[in-house]
Design a protein around this motif. Structure first.
Motif, PDB file in Angstrom:
ATOM      1  N   GLY A  44       0.813  -1.204   0.000  1.00 25.90           N
ATOM      2  CA  GLY A  44       0.000   0.000   0.000  1.00 25.90           C
ATOM      3  C   GLY A  44       0.846   1.253   0.000  1.00 25.90           C
ATOM      4  O   GLY A  44       2.072   1.197   0.120  1.00 25.90           O
ATOM      5  N   PRO A  45       0.192   2.406  -0.115  1.00 24.13           N
ATOM      6  CA  PRO A  45       0.936   3.663  -0.166  1.00 24.13           C
ATOM      7  C   PRO A  45       1.637   3.993   1.155  1.00 24.13           C
ATOM      8  O   PRO A  45       2.660   4.666   1.165  1.00 24.13           O
ATOM      9  N   HIS A  46       1.094   3.545   2.264  1.00 21.83           N
ATOM     10  CA  HIS A  46       1.695   3.779   3.585  1.00 21.83           C
ATOM     11  C   HIS A  46       1.667   2.480   4.385  1.00 21.83           C
ATOM     12  O   HIS A  46       0.818   2.294   5.256  1.00 21.83           O
ATOM     13  N   PRO A  47       2.606   1.555   4.107  1.00 17.57           N
ATOM     14  CA  PRO A  47       2.610   0.283   4.841  1.00 17.57           C
ATOM     15  C   PRO A  47       2.894   0.496   6.328  1.00 17.57           C
ATOM     16  O   PRO A  47       3.567   1.461   6.714  1.00 17.57           O
ATOM     17  N   ILE A  48       2.363  -0.395   7.129  1.00 12.73           N
ATOM     18  CA  ILE A  48       2.544  -0.305   8.589  1.00 12.73           C
ATOM     19  C   ILE A  48       4.024  -0.300   8.943  1.00 12.73           C
ATOM     20  O   ILE A  48       4.444   0.379   9.882  1.00 12.73           O
TER      21      ILE A  48
END
Length: 151
Positions: free
Chosen positions: A13-17
């Motif tokens: 995703g655009p902001h991985p955990i």
């Protein structure tokens, strides 16, 4: 489903955990607590009863693994601090700095060992579990050297 979703969201995703300050917490909880809880349930589903007391016992037994799995991710982020900065990954190391992160890393390892002795004291882990803590002495000597270099 929860663990699968975390596995996907951790690295995609655009902001991985993994690029956030919550990566260590999420991975430690998912692998250290949820996998232990699932294992307990699978091995005792015939007699398993969901209640707060049992969940606290499982959490106490799983807490050292929660911490150590999170620390695996944490140590990787400490080593990759400069690369993460260049790639705009704002992990917890970004906010704490490397010297404070190494200190927290060591403090969390000490906490994990104390939790093992606490679980032994409350008879949630077998008394032989303290041998696991003895093997950590070499680890702490190595880590002290790393801490001195980072500080």
């Amino acid at each position: 489903m929860f663990c699968f979703a975390i596995g996907v969201l951790y690295s995609t995703g655009p902001h991985p955990i993994s690029s956030t300050p919550f990566g260590e917490l999420v991975s430690g909880f998912t692998m250290g607590v949820m996998i232990v809880l699932i294992s307990v349930y699978i091995n005792s589903y015939q007699v398993f009863t969901w209640n707060p007391e049992l969940l606290l016992e499982i959490l106490l037994a799983a807490a050292p693994e929660f911490i150590w799995i999170g620390n695996i991710m944490f140590s990787n982020n400490i080593c990759d601090a400069e690369e993460d900065r260049l790639n705009h990954r704002y992990t917890i190391v970004h906010y704490l700095g490397v010297p404070h992160s190494v200190f927290l890393f060591n403090a969390m390892n000490i906490l994990a060992i104390l939790l093992i002795f606490l679980a032994i004291f409350f008879r949630r882990l077998p008394s032989r579990s303290h041998f696991h803590c003895l093997s950590r002495s070499i680890y702490f000597q190595t880590n002290a050297t790393i801490y001195c270099r980072a500080g």
